[in-house]
Design a protein around this motif. Sequence first.
Motif, PDB file in Angstrom:
ATOM      1  N   THR A  55       0.835  -1.193   0.000  1.00 40.49           N
ATOM      2  CA  THR A  55       0.000   0.000   0.000  1.00 40.49           C
ATOM      3  C   THR A  55       0.875   1.251   0.000  1.00 40.49           C
ATOM      4  OG1 THR A  55      -0.098   0.115   2.416  1.00 40.49           O
ATOM      5  CG2 THR A  55      -1.740  -1.270   1.303  1.00 40.49           C
ATOM      6  N   ALA A  56       0.239   2.400  -0.225  1.00 43.09           N
ATOM      7  CA  ALA A  56       0.999   3.649  -0.230  1.00 43.09           C
ATOM      8  C   ALA A  56       1.638   3.903   1.132  1.00 43.09           C
ATOM      9  CB  ALA A  56       0.082   4.811  -0.614  1.00 43.09           C
ATOM     10  N   TYR A  57       0.911   3.571   2.198  1.00 44.82           N
ATOM     11  CA  TYR A  57       1.443   3.739   3.553  1.00 44.82           C
ATOM     12  C   TYR A  57       2.644   2.828   3.780  1.00 44.82           C
ATOM     13  CZ  TYR A  57       1.711   3.188   8.625  1.00 44.82           C
ATOM     14  OH  TYR A  57       2.152   3.096   9.919  1.00 44.82           O
ATOM     15  N   GLN A  58       2.520   1.561   3.403  1.00 46.69           N
ATOM     16  CA  GLN A  58       3.622   0.615   3.567  1.00 46.69           C
ATOM     17  C   GLN A  58       4.817   1.001   2.696  1.00 46.69           C
ATOM     18  OE1 GLN A  58       1.586  -3.014   2.574  1.00 46.69           O
ATOM     19  NE2 GLN A  58       1.138  -3.517   4.731  1.00 46.69           N
ATOM     20  N   ASP A  59       4.553   1.481   1.495  1.00 37.49           N
ATOM     21  CA  ASP A  59       5.632   1.889   0.604  1.00 37.49           C
ATOM     22  C   ASP A  59       6.434   3.034   1.209  1.00 37.49           C
ATOM     23  OD1 ASP A  59       6.887   1.829  -2.187  1.00 37.49           O
ATOM     24  OD2 ASP A  59       6.263   3.916  -2.016  1.00 37.49           O
ATOM     25  N   PHE A  60       5.762   3.987   1.834  1.00 33.64           N
ATOM     26  CA  PHE A  60       6.453   5.118   2.453  1.00 33.64           C
ATOM     27  C   PHE A  60       7.293   4.650   3.640  1.00 33.64           C
ATOM     28  CE2 PHE A  60       6.527   8.466   5.732  1.00 33.64           C
ATOM     29  CZ  PHE A  60       7.256   9.428   5.043  1.00 33.64           C
ATOM     30  N   ILE A  61       6.701   3.834   4.495  1.00 40.68           N
ATOM     31  CA  ILE A  61       7.417   3.366   5.680  1.00 40.68           C
ATOM     32  C   ILE A  61       8.614   2.500   5.292  1.00 40.68           C
ATOM     33  CG2 ILE A  61       7.267   1.915   7.743  1.00 40.68           C
ATOM     34  CD1 ILE A  61       5.871   4.555   8.095  1.00 40.68           C
ATOM     35  N   VAL A  62       8.403   1.574   4.370  1.00 39.46           N
ATOM     36  CA  VAL A  62       9.441   0.603   4.030  1.00 39.46           C
ATOM     37  C   VAL A  62      10.519   1.226   3.154  1.00 39.46           C
ATOM     38  CG1 VAL A  62       9.903  -1.529   2.776  1.00 39.46           C
ATOM     39  CG2 VAL A  62       7.944  -1.394   4.311  1.00 39.46           C
ATOM     40  N   GLU A  64      11.000   4.460   1.975  1.00 37.03           N
ATOM     41  CA  GLU A  64      11.524   5.805   2.212  1.00 37.03           C
ATOM     42  C   GLU A  64      12.170   5.951   3.581  1.00 37.03           C
ATOM     43  OE1 GLU A  64      11.766   8.085  -0.065  1.00 37.03           O
ATOM     44  OE2 GLU A  64      10.790   6.774  -1.508  1.00 37.03           O
ATOM     45  N   LEU A  65      11.606   5.311   4.597  1.00 36.75           N
ATOM     46  CA  LEU A  65      12.100   5.512   5.958  1.00 36.75           C
ATOM     47  C   LEU A  65      13.063   4.422   6.426  1.00 36.75           C
ATOM     48  CD1 LEU A  65       8.910   6.799   7.823  1.00 36.75           C
ATOM     49  CD2 LEU A  65      10.746   8.116   6.752  1.00 36.75           C
ATOM     50  N   ARG A  66      12.718   3.159   6.193  1.00 35.46           N
ATOM     51  CA  ARG A  66      13.476   2.081   6.832  1.00 35.46           C
ATOM     52  C   ARG A  66      14.463   1.368   5.921  1.00 35.46           C
ATOM     53  NH1 ARG A  66       8.562  -0.641  10.438  1.00 35.46           N
ATOM     54  NH2 ARG A  66       8.143   1.243  11.692  1.00 35.46           N
ATOM     55  N   LEU A  67      14.167   1.258   4.642  1.00 35.83           N
ATOM     56  CA  LEU A  67      15.091   0.565   3.734  1.00 35.83           C
ATOM     57  C   LEU A  67      16.460   1.238   3.670  1.00 35.83           C
ATOM     58  CD1 LEU A  67      15.645  -1.691   1.725  1.00 35.83           C
ATOM     59  CD2 LEU A  67      14.623  -0.253  -0.077  1.00 35.83           C
ATOM     60  N   PRO A  68      16.539   2.584   3.585  1.00 37.67           N
ATOM     61  CA  PRO A  68      17.879   3.202   3.573  1.00 37.67           C
ATOM     62  C   PRO A  68      18.691   2.883   4.822  1.00 37.67           C
ATOM     63  CG  PRO A  68      16.216   4.782   2.872  1.00 37.67           C
ATOM     64  CD  PRO A  68      15.473   3.585   3.383  1.00 37.67           C
ATOM     65  N   ARG A  69      18.030   2.846   5.977  1.00 34.23           N
ATOM     66  CA  ARG A  69      18.740   2.515   7.214  1.00 34.23           C
ATOM     67  C   ARG A  69      19.323   1.109   7.148  1.00 34.23           C
ATOM     68  NH1 ARG A  69      16.859   3.534  13.327  1.00 34.23           N
ATOM     69  NH2 ARG A  69      18.228   2.067  14.402  1.00 34.23           N
ATOM     70  N   VAL A  70      18.553   0.159   6.649  1.00 35.97           N
ATOM     71  CA  VAL A  70      19.028  -1.217   6.550  1.00 35.97           C
ATOM     72  C   VAL A  70      20.169  -1.321   5.549  1.00 35.97           C
ATOM     73  CG1 VAL A  70      18.380  -3.552   5.863  1.00 35.97           C
ATOM     74  CG2 VAL A  70      16.844  -2.207   7.286  1.00 35.97           C
ATOM     75  N   LEU A  71      20.046  -0.654   4.417  1.00 35.94           N
ATOM     76  CA  LEU A  71      21.099  -0.707   3.407  1.00 35.94           C
ATOM     77  C   LEU A  71      22.396  -0.085   3.932  1.00 35.94           C
ATOM     78  CD1 LEU A  71      19.117   0.151   0.141  1.00 35.94           C
ATOM     79  CD2 LEU A  71      19.959  -2.084   0.902  1.00 35.94           C
ATOM     80  N   VAL A  72      22.283   1.029   4.652  1.00 37.94           N
ATOM     81  CA  VAL A  72      23.477   1.622   5.255  1.00 37.94           C
ATOM     82  C   VAL A  72      24.102   0.646   6.244  1.00 37.94           C
ATOM     83  CG1 VAL A  72      24.313   3.448   6.782  1.00 37.94           C
ATOM     84  CG2 VAL A  72      22.782   4.013   4.903  1.00 37.94           C
ATOM     85  N   GLY A  73      23.261  -0.024   7.046  1.00 45.47           N
ATOM     86  CA  GLY A  73      23.776  -1.004   7.993  1.00 45.47           C
ATOM     87  C   GLY A  73      24.505  -2.143   7.302  1.00 45.47           C
ATOM     88  N   LEU A  74      23.928  -2.663   6.231  1.00 46.15           N
ATOM     89  CA  LEU A  74      24.571  -3.753   5.494  1.00 46.15           C
ATOM     90  C   LEU A  74      25.899  -3.300   4.879  1.00 46.15           C
ATOM     91  CD1 LEU A  74      21.446  -5.247   3.686  1.00 46.15           C
ATOM     92  CD2 LEU A  74      22.762  -6.346   5.504  1.00 46.15           C
ATOM     93  N   LEU A  75      25.899  -2.118   4.273  1.00 51.67           N
ATOM     94  CA  LEU A  75      27.104  -1.635   3.617  1.00 51.67           C
ATOM     95  C   LEU A  75      28.195  -1.281   4.629  1.00 51.67           C
ATOM     96  CD1 LEU A  75      25.447   0.605   0.871  1.00 51.67           C
ATOM     97  CD2 LEU A  75      26.728  -1.508   0.483  1.00 51.67           C
ATOM     98  N   VAL A  76      27.811  -0.639   5.727  1.00 51.20           N
ATOM     99  CA  VAL A  76      28.788  -0.291   6.758  1.00 51.20           C
ATOM    100  C   VAL A  76      29.385  -1.560   7.365  1.00 51.20           C
ATOM    101  CG1 VAL A  76      29.043   0.687   9.077  1.00 51.20           C
ATOM    102  CG2 VAL A  76      27.855   1.976   7.306  1.00 51.20           C
ATOM    103  N   GLY A  77      28.532  -2.535   7.697  1.00 51.33           N
ATOM    104  CA  GLY A  77      29.033  -3.791   8.246  1.00 51.33           C
ATOM    105  C   GLY A  77      29.949  -4.513   7.276  1.00 51.33           C
ATOM    106  N   ALA A  78      29.567  -4.538   5.991  1.00 49.76           N
ATOM    107  CA  ALA A  78      30.405  -5.196   4.986  1.00 49.76           C
ATOM    108  C   ALA A  78      31.750  -4.487   4.844  1.00 49.76           C
ATOM    109  CB  ALA A  78      29.671  -5.227   3.649  1.00 49.76           C
ATOM    110  N   ALA A  79      31.728  -3.147   4.821  1.00 48.15           N
ATOM    111  CA  ALA A  79      32.973  -2.387   4.688  1.00 48.15           C
ATOM    112  C   ALA A  79      33.888  -2.605   5.888  1.00 48.15           C
ATOM    113  CB  ALA A  79      32.657  -0.899   4.521  1.00 48.15           C
ATOM    114  N   LEU A  80      33.316  -2.615   7.092  1.00 51.72           N
ATOM    115  CA  LEU A  80      34.131  -2.826   8.286  1.00 51.72           C
ATOM    116  C   LEU A  80      34.674  -4.251   8.341  1.00 51.72           C
ATOM    117  CD1 LEU A  80      32.043  -0.920  10.988  1.00 51.72           C
ATOM    118  CD2 LEU A  80      34.197  -0.202   9.955  1.00 51.72           C
ATOM    119  N   GLY A  81      33.829  -5.231   7.990  1.00 51.23           N
ATOM    120  CA  GLY A  81      34.296  -6.612   7.988  1.00 51.23           C
ATOM    121  C   GLY A  81      35.425  -6.835   7.007  1.00 51.23           C
ATOM    122  N   LEU A  82      35.294  -6.298   5.797  1.00 49.91           N
ATOM    123  CA  LEU A  82      36.336  -6.452   4.791  1.00 49.91           C
ATOM    124  C   LEU A  82      37.588  -5.670   5.173  1.00 49.91           C
ATOM    125  CD1 LEU A  82      37.221  -7.568   2.081  1.00 49.91           C
ATOM    126  CD2 LEU A  82      36.101  -5.625   0.958  1.00 49.91           C
ATOM    127  N   GLY A  83      37.403  -4.433   5.670  1.00 50.31           N
ATOM    128  CA  GLY A  83      38.552  -3.641   6.100  1.00 50.31           C
ATOM    129  C   GLY A  83      39.313  -4.305   7.234  1.00 50.31           C
TER     130      GLY A  83
END
Length: 339
Positions: A55-62, A64-83
């Motif tokens: 739905t439009a509500y779920q699309d905004f929450i998922v 716009e708000l939460r997916l970027p946070r998860v992607l940053v977490g995955l990328l930061v964790g991957a970068a730190l693990g590899l580094g």
Amino acid sequence: MRTPGGFSLRLEPRALIVVVLLLAAACAAGVALIGTGDAKIPAADVLRTLAGNGTAYQDFIVNELRLPRVLVGLLVGAALGLGGALFQSVSRNPLGSPDLLGLSQASTAGALVVIVLLSGSASQVTLGALVGGLATGLALYALAWKQGVHGYRLVLVGIGVNAVMTAVNGYLLTKADLVDATRAVVWMTGSLSGRDWDQVWPLLGLCAVLVPLVLAQARGLRMMEMGDDISNALGVRVQRVRLLLMVSAVLLTAAATAAAGPVSFVALTAPQLARRLTRSPGPNLVASLCMGATLLVAADWAAQRAFGADQLPVGVVTGVLGGAYLLWLLVTERRAGRI
């Protein structure tokens, strides 16, 4: 396996299974994290929304708000693990982590200069962290150089750099006014709160360049763990490869710190845990990358589940768990008679 172009790839069944399981765990933790918060969303609805059928509500929450946070977490964790895996392999020391070598503190110092002295914007803070980490990494390499860079000398110089950078950060905080000091302390804790697409794209672009570059040097890195003389005899340009990998590790660490603050102990523990799971010699670069991503997202999910959304930064959780793991590792090594 050797490709027609001469690029060799070593596949180990256990390591491959571990990588697949870690990727699955990271994805599962990411979906669970997206569904966690004041507005709880079931995992099935999260997946449906990610596929474009929410739905439009779920699309905004998922999305716009939460997916970027998860992607940053995955990328930061991957970068730190590899580094972390790169530093531990180059130094041939399990304590050769950006946390202990002063690089995380150096990136923090660069960010604090922008926050405290320049009152800079979020993008300027990110640039300051990158410049601070890269400049200190190059200085660390130069100070540790003596007819080449050797592991113990690198670690010893790094411990000194870490002490200096910690003192610099403390001094900068004493010079800040209340508003800037509060902002700086929040950033120094390490958190994924409030992360958006502005943090995702630069980190994704950097990882897209550096990860293939590092993996292409995996064979030389594996040989370098046998010693410089043997590596040179086998045709590895040791100092050139070492410099390239150290610069890559510094950039990965600085970019991760710029995106989420100094998240502690992920770079130290992820390679260790990956090696114990794969039971494979060598740097375990891909497994360390996947382990770092899984650890950070799982820690953020655990923080929200245990303490409520945004009440406990992920850096606090990784610090507690990483410190406990380090103590356990030291006790284990002592009982085995290795220290």
